[in-house]
Enzyme design. Structure first.
Site, PDB file in Angstrom:
ATOM      1  N   HIS A   1      -0.842   5.505   7.823  1.00 12.71           N
ATOM      2  CA  HIS A   1      -1.992   4.652   7.509  1.00 12.71           C
ATOM      3  C   HIS A   1      -2.125   3.616   8.607  1.00 12.71           C
ATOM      4  O   HIS A   1      -1.156   2.925   8.955  1.00 12.71           O
ATOM      5  CB  HIS A   1      -1.826   3.960   6.167  1.00 12.71           C
ATOM      6  CG  HIS A   1      -2.865   2.896   5.922  1.00 12.71           C
ATOM      7  ND1 HIS A   1      -4.210   3.173   5.929  1.00 12.71           N
ATOM      8  CD2 HIS A   1      -2.745   1.561   5.696  1.00 12.71           C
ATOM      9  CE1 HIS A   1      -4.882   2.054   5.699  1.00 12.71           C
ATOM     10  NE2 HIS A   1      -4.009   1.058   5.566  1.00 12.71           N
TER      11      HIS A   1
ATOM     12  N   GLU B   1       0.799  -1.230   0.000  1.00 11.92           N
ATOM     13  CA  GLU B   1       0.000   0.000   0.000  1.00 11.92           C
ATOM     14  C   GLU B   1       0.833   1.281   0.000  1.00 11.92           C
ATOM     15  O   GLU B   1       0.360   2.334   0.431  1.00 11.92           O
ATOM     16  CB  GLU B   1      -0.948  -0.003   1.193  1.00 11.92           C
ATOM     17  CG  GLU B   1      -2.049  -1.040   1.077  1.00 11.92           C
ATOM     18  CD  GLU B   1      -3.169  -0.789   2.048  1.00 11.92           C
ATOM     19  OE1 GLU B   1      -4.268  -0.450   1.608  1.00 11.92           O
ATOM     20  OE2 GLU B   1      -2.934  -0.930   3.273  1.00 11.92           O
TER      21      GLU B   1
END
Length: 271
Positions: free
Chosen positions: A100, A81
């Site tokens: 994140h 990601e």
């Protein structure tokens, strides 16, 4: 322009990862990144490893903002990601750090329809609206639908949720975006501030969830009572954040000390 000291940056970066783990914003999953102060076209993330176990510059990988590819031809294994980070840096030139997280305190507000709003003064940065990113709206038929932001288009779609506009800007309109059934992402101008935002986003969600439980228990026994939860007004949120930004060094120094004395966390750059 004088080149920034990357040793100092990496020490702060590693401390940031450890602090986020210590405060249970990250666990084996999730990540922090920082833009390269000497080259805005690249950014740094740790290799594909639990944040608590990152210890030295050898655990850090440099990526291009343009496409999230590694600068070195044979880098250590990286996070799938990383496009979350590259596309936020691409869209907002003033953003220099991104977190994140899969915080279990935050996820309920991504799937319940209950909005996350600033309930405490230390979360004024949440503002009036915390957008929710539904990745399913951006899938094509043959895409891997595991909710991970694994491509440039999906990263760009997430980055767009930070802004009310449609073009590249310096700073976003929103500092936090919830990710449906996944977690949240927050961005800021530096590591210390983005870590603060990540921790107090989670704290705000925990406080609101507790308040909802108390409220519903009270309403069940007082059927004529219909008051809702109290949130910060827009001015209270704005003014609180303006004040809090000037005090971030205080909790940062505490958090660094907490991870420094724990045997779990090793930072070879921290004297």
């Amino acid at each position: 322009m004088i080149a920034a000291n990357l040793t100092q940056l990496f020490m702060t970066f590693i401390n940031g990862l450890h602090i986020l783990d210590y405060n249970k914003v990250l666990d084996a999953y999730g990540h922090l990144s920082v833009r390269n102060p000497n080259n805005a076209a690249t950014f740094f993330m740790s290799r594909n490893e639990a944040p608590a176990l990152v210890t030295s510059p050898s655990d850090i990988v440099e990526y291009y903002v343009a496409n999230a590819s590694a600068v070195e031809p044979s880098p250590p294994s990286g996070f799938i990601e990383r496009y979350i980070h590259s596309e936020i840096y691409k869209r907002f030139s003033g953003i220099n750090a991104v977190v994140h997280s899969h915080s279990s305190a935050m996820i309920p507000y991504s799937i319940s329809g209950v909005p996350l709003k600033p309930s405490i003064h230390l979360a004024g940065f949440l503002g009036e609206v915390v957008p929710v990113f539904d990745i399913s709206q951006y899938y094509h038929d043959n895409d891997t639908q595991d909710l991970l932001v694994r491509t440039i288009p999906l990263g760009a779609a997430l980055a767009s949720k930070f802004s009310a506009g449609n073009s590249t800007e310096s700073l976003p309109d929103h500092l936090v975006v919830l990710m449906q059934s996944h977690g949240f992402t927050t961005c800021s101008t530096d590591i210390e501030t983005v870590v603060f935002q990540a921790i107090y986003s989670q704290t705000d969600a925990e406080v609101k969830s507790d308040a909802l439980v108390i409220q519903h228990a009270f309403l069940d026994s007082n059927s004529n009572h219909h008051e809702g939860l109290v949130y910060l007004t827009q001015k209270q949120a704005t003014d609180s954040w303006a004040t809090d930004k000037g005090t971030i060094q205080r909790p940062w120094d505490l958090w660094v000390r907490e991870v420094k004395v724990s045997p779990l966390y090793v930072n070879t750059l921290d004297p």
